[in-house]
Design a protein around this motif. Structure first.
Motif, PDB file in Angstrom:
ATOM      1  N   ALA A 193      43.807  53.195  19.232  1.00  0.00           N
ATOM      2  CA  ALA A 193      42.910  54.195  18.631  1.00  0.00           C
ATOM      3  C   ALA A 193      43.797  55.223  17.652  1.00  0.00           C
ATOM      4  CB  ALA A 193      42.102  54.659  19.732  1.00  0.00           C
ATOM      5  N   ALA A 194      45.057  55.831  18.194  1.00  0.00           N
ATOM      6  CA  ALA A 194      45.581  56.485  17.458  1.00  0.00           C
ATOM      7  C   ALA A 194      46.114  55.807  16.215  1.00  0.00           C
ATOM      8  CB  ALA A 194      46.667  56.784  18.151  1.00  0.00           C
ATOM      9  N   MET A 195      46.505  54.547  16.312  1.00  0.00           N
ATOM     10  CA  MET A 195      46.957  53.513  15.116  1.00  0.00           C
ATOM     11  C   MET A 195      45.970  53.679  14.223  1.00  0.00           C
ATOM     12  SD  MET A 195      50.223  52.757  15.762  1.00  0.00           S
ATOM     13  CE  MET A 195      50.587  51.318  14.516  1.00  0.00           C
ATOM     14  N   ALA A 196      44.839  53.431  14.546  1.00  0.00           N
ATOM     15  CA  ALA A 196      43.460  53.191  13.804  1.00  0.00           C
ATOM     16  C   ALA A 196      43.316  54.547  12.878  1.00  0.00           C
ATOM     17  CB  ALA A 196      42.308  52.985  14.693  1.00  0.00           C
ATOM     18  N   VAL A 197      43.482  55.714  13.697  1.00  0.00           N
ATOM     19  CA  VAL A 197      43.009  57.041  13.078  1.00  0.00           C
ATOM     20  C   VAL A 197      44.284  57.084  11.958  1.00  0.00           C
ATOM     21  CG1 VAL A 197      43.059  59.484  13.583  1.00  0.00           C
ATOM     22  CG2 VAL A 197      41.746  57.910  14.954  1.00  0.00           C
ATOM     23  N   VAL A 406      37.389  58.834  21.000  1.00  0.00           N
ATOM     24  CA  VAL A 406      36.320  59.391  20.266  1.00  0.00           C
ATOM     25  C   VAL A 406      36.028  59.532  18.855  1.00  0.00           C
ATOM     26  CG1 VAL A 406      34.570  61.475  20.425  1.00  0.00           C
ATOM     27  CG2 VAL A 406      35.923  60.763  22.546  1.00  0.00           C
ATOM     28  N   LEU A 407      37.347  60.202  18.321  1.00  0.00           N
ATOM     29  CA  LEU A 407      37.861  60.154  16.752  1.00  0.00           C
ATOM     30  C   LEU A 407      37.717  58.654  16.349  1.00  0.00           C
ATOM     31  CD1 LEU A 407      37.862  62.389  14.906  1.00  0.00           C
ATOM     32  CD2 LEU A 407      40.553  61.810  14.983  1.00  0.00           C
ATOM     33  N   ALA A 408      38.359  57.936  16.749  1.00  0.00           N
ATOM     34  CA  ALA A 408      38.586  56.351  16.317  1.00  0.00           C
ATOM     35  C   ALA A 408      37.068  55.753  16.391  1.00  0.00           C
ATOM     36  CB  ALA A 408      39.505  55.698  17.069  1.00  0.00           C
ATOM     37  N   LEU A 413      36.046  52.578  14.130  1.00  0.00           N
ATOM     38  CA  LEU A 413      36.929  51.642  14.175  1.00  0.00           C
ATOM     39  C   LEU A 413      37.141  51.196  15.687  1.00  0.00           C
ATOM     40  CD1 LEU A 413      39.649  53.544  12.000  1.00  0.00           C
ATOM     41  CD2 LEU A 413      38.186  51.785  11.276  1.00  0.00           C
ATOM     42  N   TYR A 414      36.363  51.835  16.578  1.00  0.00           N
ATOM     43  CA  TYR A 414      36.724  51.776  17.996  1.00  0.00           C
ATOM     44  C   TYR A 414      35.538  51.691  19.002  1.00  0.00           C
ATOM     45  CZ  TYR A 414      39.310  53.090  22.407  1.00  0.00           C
ATOM     46  OH  TYR A 414      39.936  52.737  23.599  1.00  0.00           O
ATOM     47  N   ASP A 415      35.423  50.930  19.891  1.00  0.00           N
ATOM     48  CA  ASP A 415      34.263  50.725  20.770  1.00  0.00           C
ATOM     49  C   ASP A 415      34.572  51.601  22.058  1.00  0.00           C
ATOM     50  OD1 ASP A 415      32.556  50.108  22.842  1.00  0.00           O
ATOM     51  OD2 ASP A 415      32.386  48.042  21.939  1.00  0.00           O
ATOM     52  N   ARG A 420      38.206  49.254  22.979  1.00  0.00           N
ATOM     53  CA  ARG A 420      39.054  48.069  22.182  1.00  0.00           C
ATOM     54  C   ARG A 420      38.599  48.653  20.713  1.00  0.00           C
ATOM     55  NH1 ARG A 420      36.842  43.197  21.161  1.00  0.00           N
ATOM     56  NH2 ARG A 420      34.623  43.094  21.898  1.00  0.00           N
ATOM     57  N   LEU A 421      39.566  47.993  19.885  1.00  0.00           N
ATOM     58  CA  LEU A 421      39.094  48.164  18.458  1.00  0.00           C
ATOM     59  C   LEU A 421      38.010  47.507  17.916  1.00  0.00           C
ATOM     60  CD1 LEU A 421      43.004  48.301  16.942  1.00  0.00           C
ATOM     61  CD2 LEU A 421      41.270  50.289  17.237  1.00  0.00           C
TER      62      LEU A 421
END
Lengths: 424, 438
Positions: A193-197, A406-408, A413-415, A420-421
């Protein structure tokens, strides 16, 4: 290796600032529920008078019941570093009386992580198995009730990074990500999730070699081992700090340790330790800065949900306000309600110790009541620290998420349910 | 994030100012090094207990005495505001306290609840049995007033630290009161061995426990007596605890403030902080202000651009349109000094009226009625509570100050700490609200 000697140098002078007002004891969540801990004033600045001058024995055993939540520091009007005094006293007691095997194990989250990852399914089964837990409780003194983290059954965060290396964003804007042991072995989805953000905001993420920050060791009074861990991280991470990279972490206690706990408790006041401390950011501290500069994307999808959020004591110990509360409420539809509870009670590895389990549950009552008061529409809670999330989940029977998840999710980008992404 | 008002300090003046501004619609944030002055004092509102002219007798009519200050001490914060503004601020505090469920009353208020019927100071017994002048007190302290005629029974608990009923009763008796002492066992209050006042007060939030205590008090009291107890009669459920206990004891009860931590002060702090949270105000302790970014005055007034608070890493820049310095004086941490006697204001480095040499800090006699320059000095402000330089010019156009940091008053000697804090905090907040409206 020579025995690490506890130094009081950086906290000793703060002792003289104590005006004996007892505000610390009045707000200490542990002293409130048990006699076993005599409270921060007695165990800290008061007892400290008797610890100096080469006293052969530490004056009390009650300091072992300090959970290290640092509420005392937060409320102290005169700046006494009470929690640090207590942590050193614990270390000194450990040097005198030895450290039980249980605490040595609990202090090594990286080692536990690696061991479990050999056969995560089996390890998780053992940790949720009543018989195994009874044995662990009887032989080791590990509390039966506490929820153990689940080893990741989808591989480590590192293996996912490796697998998806080709898809990672390349950019001129780069940051360094410090994931911590829990993301590595237990909750790789927090790292994803962090990577996605990061990438959604246009940052290329570097994940250099890194190790356990050493906090569990510090909490379990193994200062010499923690010292080794910190030196290792300095070696790996300072070169990035020197090049001007920001080092951002999702585990709030890891970032706190890199910033302050390790250098301070271990008296590592080298220029390198300072350089690293100045380069480290908590994830939402970093996002708030990005947002203040008008650089954070706010292309959010609504999340229609009431979300009670607990800023853990370790987060408040950064003294950065509540950046999660500056960011999450930007998400449309999301009704974030901040808890003002002092501590969830879990306090890292505290709750896993049999003799402390009930104390941890009693301390957490303030928070659990807050969650319950938010009504039946609450299906999920949020907290910034992993051990707190596990403790909160076991007490509330509700899923507890890291705010970055939550932000992702708000970025689409995130479930949030399946953790999961959307695009793995 | 830029708020309308950043309040530095979470004592009486800071919190009251934050409330006043937030209620007027401003976006307010409070940062504080720790939790302070409300936890230290008796929880009463001392407006003016002693004047610097007459230290042997307490002031009887504080609001009248304040009118006199305009001529005799024009730099005194009360004189800068005038008696009317002080009264308005006390009214606002009183309304707030009632709204918080912790009503305050003045002399005569035990029989006729309300703000202050006579305008007189009360004299309430302290933890050593001396009498303290105060203007407003929480309901639970009113029956202690020296003007009442009932004989006093002072009840302590065996093993409770720092509360000695015999000492209190003996000293009251020496001053001509009919007073006696009695003890009850500590296990009425707790099953645990090691508890401080706040923990014991929490214990009495439990109805069963307080009914048991009430029964014991009834047994102890002789007809016509009033009962003084340590100030531990409930924490979060204090109003109900006090009513229950008084009914069960069948006698007027009053709390005697203990050594810190002050339970009456903590009740007010917790209720006020919760109210601020409801108004959307962040109140963060553990955020020590250590410096500021400013445009320095240059002919015209300068401006504060941000206030830095210490973190575990880089200092954090807190930005706001307006700033209120409510960090207190030496005790609150608003001032610091070194061994030479240099003394400075810790956030903005504002000029102080305190002598910069330690030999000039004190007058020869400890109890000198004129006070000591080190305690009388502080930040000079104008009538709008804006810090000014030695020529009377406002230093920063968006900076205000209130409470214990202000010059020309020694709130501890004059017994005026809360009155000064409430009056100046309220006035500063109102001035900020007006400035924002322009």
């Amino acid at each position: 290796m020579p025995m690490h000697t506890t130094s009081w140098e950086s906290v000793g002078p703060s002792l003289d600032e104590c005006i004996k007002c007892n505000i610390c004891t009045s707000y200490c969540p542990v002293a409130e529920v048990t006699d076993k801990f005599h409270g921060p004033k007695y165990s800290g600045p008061q007892a400290q008078r008797f610890r100096e001058n080469g006293q052969p024995q530490s004056p009390d055993h009650s300091v072992d019941y300090c959970s290290g939540c640092r509420v005392c520091n937060e409320v102290c009007p005169t700046g006494v570093r009470i929690a640090e005094l207590n942590a050193r006293a614990r270390a000194q007691a450990a040097a005198e009386h030895g450290i039980p095997l249980r605490n040595r194990l609990l202090g090594r989250s990286d080692l536990l992580g690696k061991m479990g990852m050999i056969a995560p399914g089996l390890a998780n089964f053992a940790m949720s198995n009543g018989l195994a837990r009874s044995i662990a409780s009887g032989v080791m003194g590990i509390s039966k009730g506490a929820q153990m983290p689940q080893w990741s059954t989808e591989g480590t965060f590192a293996s996912w990074l490796k697998r998806t290396g080709a898809q990672r964003l390349k950019s001129d804007k780069k940051i360094v990500y410090f994931h911590g042991c829990s993301t590595m072995y237990y909750e790789p989805y927090v790292g994803k999730a962090a990577m996605a953000v990061f990438e959604h905001n246009g940052f290329e993420v570097l994940v250099p070699e890194q190790g356990c920050c050493g906090l569990p060791l510090l909490n379990n009074a193994e200062f010499p081992a923690a010292e080794k861990y910190h030196h290792r991280n300095l070696e790996w991470l300072v070169p990035y700090a020197r090049q001007g990279y920001q080092i951002v972490g999702t585990s709030t206690s890891c970032t706190l340790t890199l910033k302050e706990e390790a250098p301070d408790m271990l008296d590592i006041h080298s220029p390198e330790a300072h350089e690293l401390a100045m380069a480290v950011w908590d994830m939402f501290e970093w996002l708030r800065e990005l947002h203040d500069q008008g650089q954070m994307k706010t292309d959010f999808q609504p999340i229609n949900m009431v979300l009670p959020y607990h800023p853990p004591c370790q987060y408040r110990a950064h003294h950065i306000g509540s950046p999660v509360m500056d960011i999450l409420p930007l998400i449309p539809g999301l009704d974030v309600r901040e808890s003002h509870a002092r501590c969830c009670g879990g306090a890292g590895t505290y709750v896993y110790k049999k003799e402390k389990y009930q104390i941890a549950m009693d301390v957490g009552q303030e928070l659990f009541t807050f969650f319950a008061d938010q009504g039946p529409q609450v299906t999920m809670t949020a907290c910034t620290s992993e051990t707190c999330r596990w403790h909160i989940e076991s007490a509330t029977h509700l899923p507890c998420r890291h705010p970055i998840e939550v932000l992702a999710a708000a970025y689409g980008l995130y479930d949030l349910e399946k953790r999961r992404l959307v695009k793995e | 994030m830029t708020t309308d008002l950043l309040v530095i300090g979470a004592g009486w003046s800071g919190l009251l100012a934050a409330y006043t501004a937030a209620k007027a619609g401003l976006q307010v944030q409070v940062v504080a090094k720790g939790l302070g002055s409300m936890h230290w004092a008796a929880g009463t509102v001392d407006v003016l207990g002693y004047s610097s002219e007459e230290m042997s007798r307490p002031v009887q009519q504080p609001l009248e005495a304040i009118q006199g200050l305009t001529a005799s001490h024009p730099d005194h914060p009360y004189a800068l505001l005038g008696a009317h503004q002080v009264q308005t601020a006390l009214d606002a505090f009183s309304a707030l306290a009632t709204e918080l469920g912790l009503p305050y009353s003045g002399a005569g208020g035990f029989d006729t609840p309300g703000y202050s019927t006579s305008g007189e100071n009360m004299l309430l017994p302290s933890a050593v049995g001396s009498l303290r002048p105060t203007f407003l007190a929480p309901q639970a302290q009113l029956a202690g007033d020296a003007s009442r005629v009932e004989p006093l029974l002072i009840v302590g608990f065996t093993g409770l630290r720092d509360f000695y009923p015999e000492l209190i009763a003996e000293n009251l008796a020496k001053q001509g009161f009919q007073a006696r002492a009695a003890f009850l066992p500590l296990n009425l209050l707790t099953e645990q061995g090691d508890r401080n006042n706040v923990h014991l007060a929490q214990g009495l939030d439990d109805k069963t426990r307080r009914m048991k205590l009430g029964g014991e008090l009834k047994r102890l009291a002789r007809p016509g007596e009033r009962i003084g107890l340590p100030a531990i009669l409930g924490l979060d459920d204090h109003a109900a605890a006090f009513a229950d206990l008084q009914a069960a004891a069948g006698a007027p009860l009053f709390e005697i403030p203990t050594l810190p931590p002050s339970v009456p002060g903590m009740r007010l702090f917790k209720a006020l902080r919760a109210r601020l949270w409801n108004l959307g105000v962040r109140v963060d302790a553990g955020m020590e202000a250590i410096g500021a970014g400013t445009i320095p005055p240059n002919g015209a007034a300068g401006r504060v651009q941000w206030v830095e608070t210490a973190t575990t890493s880089r200092p954090l820049k807190n930005r706001a349109k307006n700033y209120l310095l409510a960090t207190g004086g030496i005790l609150g941490g608003g001032f610091d000094s070194d061994h030479t006697g240099r003394i400075w204001e810790t956030v903005f480095g504002l000029p102080l009226t305190i002598p910069q040499h330690r030999y000039e800090w004190f007058r020869p006699e400890f109890m000198n009625p004129a006070g000591h320059p080190v305690f009388n000095g502080g930040l000079a402000v104008d009538g709008r509570m804006q810090p000014v330089d030695s020529t009377g010019q406002v230093i920063y156009s968006n900076l205000w100050a209130a409470g214990g940091a202000l010059a020309s008053v020694d709130p501890i000697q004059q017994h005026s700490l809360e009155g000064i804090a409430i009056a100046t905090g309220f006035a500063a907040a109102q001035a900020i609200v007006r400035a924002m409206a322009q």
